[in-house]
Design a protein around this motif. Structure first.
Motif, short mmCIF file in Angstrom:
data_model
loop_
_atom_site.label_atom_id
_atom_site.label_comp_id
_atom_site.label_asym_id
_atom_site.label_seq_id
_atom_site.Cartn_x
_atom_site.Cartn_y
_atom_site.Cartn_z
N PRO A 58 0.66 -1.11 0.17
CA PRO A 58 -0.43 -0.15 0.28
C PRO A 58 0.91 0.99 -0.33
O PRO A 58 2.33 1.39 0.29
CB PRO A 58 -0.62 -0.14 1.73
N GLU A 59 0.57 2.41 -0.50
CA GLU A 59 1.06 3.76 -0.95
C GLU A 59 0.80 4.47 0.91
O GLU A 59 -0.56 3.74 1.18
CB GLU A 59 0.71 4.20 -1.79
N THR A 95 -2.49 4.31 6.14
CA THR A 95 -3.54 4.63 6.88
C THR A 95 -4.98 4.67 5.45
O THR A 95 -4.03 5.09 4.24
CB THR A 95 -3.51 6.54 6.44
N MET A 96 -5.64 4.70 5.98
CA MET A 96 -6.95 5.06 5.19
C MET A 96 -8.01 6.20 5.52
O MET A 96 -7.76 6.48 7.36
CB MET A 96 -7.71 3.54 5.01
N PRO A 115 -5.95 2.57 1.10
CA PRO A 115 -4.49 2.44 1.40
C PRO A 115 -3.62 2.88 -0.41
O PRO A 115 -2.73 2.83 -0.70
CB PRO A 115 -3.39 1.65 2.02
N TRP A 116 -4.84 1.54 -0.81
CA TRP A 116 -4.44 1.44 -2.41
C TRP A 116 -5.01 2.64 -3.28
O TRP A 116 -5.17 2.51 -4.85
CB TRP A 116 -4.49 -0.12 -2.84
#
Length: 127
Positions: A58-59, A95-96, A115-116
């Motif tokens: 995830p970024e 983090t979302m 997160p993507w």
């Protein structure tokens, strides 16, 4: 005659158990037998296994990026709604964000930005 009756009962029992076992499926069932659980051989969710282990890392999306993405999504897909509040949710790997979205009539729901960078929802809120 008694042996014939017992043999008939045993045969019926074996056939019924075999029917139940074949109908229930199990490991490796489906078209790709022997490759995993379920009808798709464990490749249903975008990677190996049911949890998608082959997904990219995830970024780390910033609050500004999340705000831009969510506002664009609402503007393009949910006419008459606006983003009221965006809340960061810290997960172990990234983090979302959860956004509260409302319209002029007071209808409210949530959108999530994972997160993507994918927007998920809408989710009804529990009041």
């Amino acid at each position: 005659m008694k042996n014939f009756g017992k043999g008939l009962i045993v045969t019926a029992l074996v056939l019924s158990l075999a029917t139940v076992a074949l109908a229930a499926g199990g490991p490796g069932s489906g078209m790709m037998r022997g490759q995993g659980m379920g009808p798709c051989g464990g490749n249903c969710c975008g990677g190996k296994g049911m949890m998608g282990q082959n997904q990219a890392a995830p970024e780390n999306i910033s609050l500004e990026q999340a705000t831009t993405t969510l506002n664009e999504y609402v503007a393009n897909n949910l006419k008459g709604y606006q983003v009221e509040k965006i809340e960061a949710i810290e997960r172990p790997r990234a983090t979302m964000y959860a956004a509260t979205v409302t319209d002029a009539g007071g209808n409210t729901f949530s959108l999530h930005l994972n997160p993507w960078g994918m927007v998920r929802g809408p989710f009804l809120q529990n009041n």
